[in-house]
Design a protein around this motif. Structure first.
Motif, PDB file in Angstrom:
ATOM      1  N   ARG A  20       0.830  -1.195   0.000  1.00  0.00           N
ATOM      2  CA  ARG A  20       0.000   0.000   0.000  1.00  0.00           C
ATOM      3  C   ARG A  20       0.869   1.251   0.000  1.00  0.00           C
ATOM      4  NH1 ARG A  20      -2.631   0.637   6.105  1.00  0.00           N
ATOM      5  NH2 ARG A  20      -0.679   1.107   7.201  1.00  0.00           N
ATOM      6  N   HIS A  21       0.289   2.347  -0.468  1.00  0.00           N
ATOM      7  CA  HIS A  21       0.986   3.629  -0.578  1.00  0.00           C
ATOM      8  C   HIS A  21       0.197   4.680   0.188  1.00  0.00           C
ATOM      9  CE1 HIS A  21       3.194   6.960  -2.401  1.00  0.00           C
ATOM     10  NE2 HIS A  21       2.041   7.515  -2.705  1.00  0.00           N
ATOM     11  N   LEU A  22       0.893   5.432   1.060  1.00  0.00           N
ATOM     12  CA  LEU A  22       0.252   6.514   1.805  1.00  0.00           C
ATOM     13  C   LEU A  22       0.092   7.709   0.880  1.00  0.00           C
ATOM     14  CD1 LEU A  22      -0.804   7.627   4.512  1.00  0.00           C
ATOM     15  CD2 LEU A  22       1.548   8.358   5.017  1.00  0.00           C
ATOM     16  N   ASN A  23      -1.155   8.058   0.604  1.00  0.00           N
ATOM     17  CA  ASN A  23      -1.432   9.139  -0.328  1.00  0.00           C
ATOM     18  C   ASN A  23      -1.112  10.504   0.284  1.00  0.00           C
ATOM     19  OD1 ASN A  23      -2.417   7.324  -2.293  1.00  0.00           O
ATOM     20  ND2 ASN A  23      -4.420   7.301  -1.286  1.00  0.00           N
ATOM     21  N   LYS A  24      -0.869  11.468  -0.568  1.00  0.00           N
ATOM     22  CA  LYS A  24      -0.581  12.828  -0.126  1.00  0.00           C
ATOM     23  C   LYS A  24      -1.752  13.349   0.713  1.00  0.00           C
ATOM     24  CE  LYS A  24       0.779  17.404  -1.811  1.00  0.00           C
ATOM     25  NZ  LYS A  24       1.086  18.240  -3.015  1.00  0.00           N
ATOM     26  N   GLY A  25      -1.433  13.857   1.895  1.00  0.00           N
ATOM     27  CA  GLY A  25      -2.464  14.368   2.781  1.00  0.00           C
ATOM     28  C   GLY A  25      -3.086  13.321   3.665  1.00  0.00           C
ATOM     29  N   GLY A  26      -2.771  12.052   3.430  1.00  0.00           N
ATOM     30  CA  GLY A  26      -3.324  10.971   4.245  1.00  0.00           C
ATOM     31  C   GLY A  26      -2.570  10.821   5.546  1.00  0.00           C
ATOM     32  N   GLY A  27      -3.279  10.518   6.615  1.00  0.00           N
ATOM     33  CA  GLY A  27      -2.645  10.331   7.908  1.00  0.00           C
ATOM     34  C   GLY A  27      -2.209   8.895   8.100  1.00  0.00           C
ATOM     35  N   PHE A  28      -1.056   8.707   8.727  1.00  0.00           N
ATOM     36  CA  PHE A  28      -0.548   7.366   8.972  1.00  0.00           C
ATOM     37  C   PHE A  28      -1.522   6.598   9.854  1.00  0.00           C
ATOM     38  CE2 PHE A  28       2.610   4.424  11.037  1.00  0.00           C
ATOM     39  CZ  PHE A  28       2.886   3.712   9.879  1.00  0.00           C
ATOM     40  N   HIS A  29      -1.888   5.401   9.437  1.00  0.00           N
ATOM     41  CA  HIS A  29      -2.863   4.544  10.119  1.00  0.00           C
ATOM     42  C   HIS A  29      -4.266   5.166  10.112  1.00  0.00           C
ATOM     43  CE1 HIS A  29      -0.209   1.405  11.262  1.00  0.00           C
ATOM     44  NE2 HIS A  29       0.535   2.157  12.063  1.00  0.00           N
ATOM     45  N   SER A  30      -4.513   6.073   9.203  1.00  0.00           N
ATOM     46  CA  SER A  30      -5.847   6.666   9.091  1.00  0.00           C
ATOM     47  C   SER A  30      -6.826   5.650   8.519  1.00  0.00           C
ATOM     48  CB  SER A  30      -5.800   7.895   8.178  1.00  0.00           C
ATOM     49  OG  SER A  30      -7.109   8.361   7.898  1.00  0.00           O
ATOM     50  N   VAL A  31      -8.060   5.657   9.044  1.00  0.00           N
ATOM     51  CA  VAL A  31      -9.095   4.758   8.534  1.00  0.00           C
ATOM     52  C   VAL A  31      -9.872   5.403   7.393  1.00  0.00           C
ATOM     53  CG1 VAL A  31      -9.326   3.552  10.731  1.00  0.00           C
ATOM     54  CG2 VAL A  31     -10.754   5.562  10.268  1.00  0.00           C
ATOM     55  N   ASP A  32      -9.488   6.611   7.009  1.00  0.00           N
ATOM     56  CA  ASP A  32     -10.118   7.274   5.868  1.00  0.00           C
ATOM     57  C   ASP A  32      -9.864   6.450   4.613  1.00  0.00           C
ATOM     58  OD1 ASP A  32     -10.458   9.019   3.524  1.00  0.00           O
ATOM     59  OD2 ASP A  32     -10.705  10.638   4.979  1.00  0.00           O
ATOM     60  N   ALA A  33     -10.911   6.210   3.843  1.00  0.00           N
ATOM     61  CA  ALA A  33     -10.793   5.367   2.656  1.00  0.00           C
ATOM     62  C   ALA A  33      -9.825   5.937   1.626  1.00  0.00           C
ATOM     63  CB  ALA A  33     -12.172   5.181   2.018  1.00  0.00           C
ATOM     64  N   ASN A  34      -9.570   7.237   1.678  1.00  0.00           N
ATOM     65  CA  ASN A  34      -8.680   7.875   0.711  1.00  0.00           C
ATOM     66  C   ASN A  34      -7.256   8.030   1.219  1.00  0.00           C
ATOM     67  OD1 ASN A  34     -10.803   8.329  -1.205  1.00  0.00           O
ATOM     68  ND2 ASN A  34     -11.506  10.039   0.070  1.00  0.00           N
ATOM     69  N   ALA A  35      -6.972   7.539   2.428  1.00  0.00           N
ATOM     70  CA  ALA A  35      -5.639   7.726   2.999  1.00  0.00           C
ATOM     71  C   ALA A  35      -4.589   6.872   2.297  1.00  0.00           C
ATOM     72  CB  ALA A  35      -5.653   7.405   4.488  1.00  0.00           C
ATOM     73  N   TYR A  36      -4.960   5.671   1.907  1.00  0.00           N
ATOM     74  CA  TYR A  36      -4.009   4.744   1.297  1.00  0.00           C
ATOM     75  C   TYR A  36      -4.515   4.252  -0.056  1.00  0.00           C
ATOM     76  CZ  TYR A  36      -1.757   4.230   5.895  1.00  0.00           C
ATOM     77  OH  TYR A  36      -1.105   4.457   7.075  1.00  0.00           O
ATOM     78  N   THR A  37      -3.560   3.915  -0.908  1.00  0.00           N
ATOM     79  CA  THR A  37      -3.854   3.163  -2.133  1.00  0.00           C
ATOM     80  C   THR A  37      -3.300   1.751  -1.956  1.00  0.00           C
ATOM     81  OG1 THR A  37      -3.755   5.113  -3.564  1.00  0.00           O
ATOM     82  CG2 THR A  37      -3.465   2.966  -4.615  1.00  0.00           C
ATOM     83  N   TYR A  38      -4.157   0.761  -2.079  1.00  0.00           N
ATOM     84  CA  TYR A  38      -3.740  -0.637  -1.972  1.00  0.00           C
ATOM     85  C   TYR A  38      -3.528  -1.209  -3.373  1.00  0.00           C
ATOM     86  CZ  TYR A  38      -4.814  -0.728   3.020  1.00  0.00           C
ATOM     87  OH  TYR A  38      -4.811  -0.485   4.372  1.00  0.00           O
ATOM     88  N   TYR A  39      -2.553  -2.097  -3.477  1.00  0.00           N
ATOM     89  CA  TYR A  39      -2.159  -2.631  -4.776  1.00  0.00           C
ATOM     90  C   TYR A  39      -2.385  -4.141  -4.872  1.00  0.00           C
ATOM     91  CZ  TYR A  39       0.370   1.783  -5.396  1.00  0.00           C
ATOM     92  OH  TYR A  39       0.698   3.106  -5.510  1.00  0.00           O
ATOM     93  N   ASN A  40      -2.583  -4.590  -6.108  1.00  0.00           N
ATOM     94  CA  ASN A  40      -2.511  -6.018  -6.411  1.00  0.00           C
ATOM     95  C   ASN A  40      -1.593  -6.252  -7.600  1.00  0.00           C
ATOM     96  OD1 ASN A  40      -4.116  -5.055  -8.487  1.00  0.00           O
ATOM     97  ND2 ASN A  40      -5.646  -6.697  -8.343  1.00  0.00           N
ATOM     98  N   GLU A  41      -0.691  -5.315  -7.820  1.00  0.00           N
ATOM     99  CA  GLU A  41       0.289  -5.461  -8.893  1.00  0.00           C
ATOM    100  C   GLU A  41       1.333  -6.509  -8.515  1.00  0.00           C
ATOM    101  OE1 GLU A  41       0.484  -0.780 -10.320  1.00  0.00           O
ATOM    102  OE2 GLU A  41       1.954  -1.598  -8.932  1.00  0.00           O
ATOM    103  N   LEU A  42       1.867  -7.157  -9.540  1.00  0.00           N
ATOM    104  CA  LEU A  42       2.976  -8.083  -9.364  1.00  0.00           C
ATOM    105  C   LEU A  42       4.154  -7.580 -10.183  1.00  0.00           C
ATOM    106  CD1 LEU A  42       4.242 -10.713  -8.346  1.00  0.00           C
ATOM    107  CD2 LEU A  42       3.194 -11.886 -10.304  1.00  0.00           C
TER     108      LEU A  42
END
Length: 251
Positions: A20-42
């Motif tokens: 996962r990637h912490l998005n700009k403006g997102g708080g660390f360990h934030s439960v906001d749906a926009n705080a992180y981008t989760y990946y399924n890339e290989l």
């Protein structure tokens, strides 16, 4: 992630899945749906070319996630479990098992024929092993949700033999202190088979714990003791986003 060998040319590739990637403006360990981008890339790292390459698999793919477990078996990458969001809710964790084939460049989901499976969890220990003479995937511990770490930590042991999951040891980490059973009490075999099973569970647990320590050592060594490799990876890193918990391990 795991070190895979491509059969067509014998080249070893380092696999990195998810994270996962912490998005700009997102708080660390934030439960906001926009705080992180989760990946399924290989992604695969080619040591000789010093290059990261993202795959473009055909067909179905695993859900995005972090905190999953992975291992290599028969030249394929296996991914189990993980977390799909920061919320401490039951739907934040998974218990699905997938494999990626270098030959077909596609993912396959492995569902047990009898419907039995480990409880959904994240941060499990995962390795490949032999069980009753067959190649198998072993899973140890992790944490399920909802609840606090004191009540959701696990230390059960499961193996997947290509058809079904088999539980070799029940979780005994609960703060409630449930009555426990020894691994051999879960197997309907002779006394000799039961002793063998207990030794096998102990061996699996040691391998899985060793993997955790190895991962920690590699993280330390990569930061301090291996500047050449660190510099090479840094040079290639511009090809992908920074992210957390997209695990890498080396056999």
């Amino acid at each position: 992630g795991e070190l895979l060998t491509r059969q067509e040319d014998g080249k070893e590739l380092l696999a990195l899945f998810g994270g996962r990637h912490l998005n700009k403006g997102g708080g660390f360990h934030s439960v906001d749906a926009n705080a992180y981008t989760y990946y399924n890339e290989l992604w695969f790292y080619d040591f000789q070319a010093n290059k990261w390459t993202v795959t473009n698999p055909s067909g179905v793919t695993p859900h995005t996630r972090d905190h999953h477990g992975s291992t290599e078996m028969d030249g394929n990458l296996y991914v189990f479990g993980g977390r799909v969001k920061e919320m401490r809710s039951a739907d934040a964790v998974r218990n699905d098992l997938w494999s990626y084939s270098l030959d077909t460049e596609s993912w396959t989901e492995h569902e047990a024929e009898d419907g039995m499976a480990p409880t959904p969890r994240y941060m499990p220990g995962v390795t490949s092993t032999k069980w009753k003479g067959k190649d198998a995937i072993a899973v140890f511990g992790g944490e399920n949700l909802p609840g606090s770490t004191k009540t959701t930590s696990l230390n059960d042991v499961w193996v997947y033999d290509g058809e079904n999951w088999h539980q070799l040891a029940q979780p005994i980490c609960s703060a409630d202190g449930p009555e426990t059973k020894k691994p051999q009490e879960l197997l309907e075999n002779s006394a000799k088979d039961q002793n063998d099973a207990e030794l096998e569970v102990a061996s699996l647990s040691l391998m899985l714990l060793a993997g955790v320590f190895l991962t920690g050592f590699l993280a330390f060594a990569g930061g301090f003791a291996l500047p050449s490799l660190r510099q090479r990876w840094a040079a290639a890193a511009a090809e992908r986003d920074a992210r957390q918990f997209g695990y890498i391990s080396v056999d």
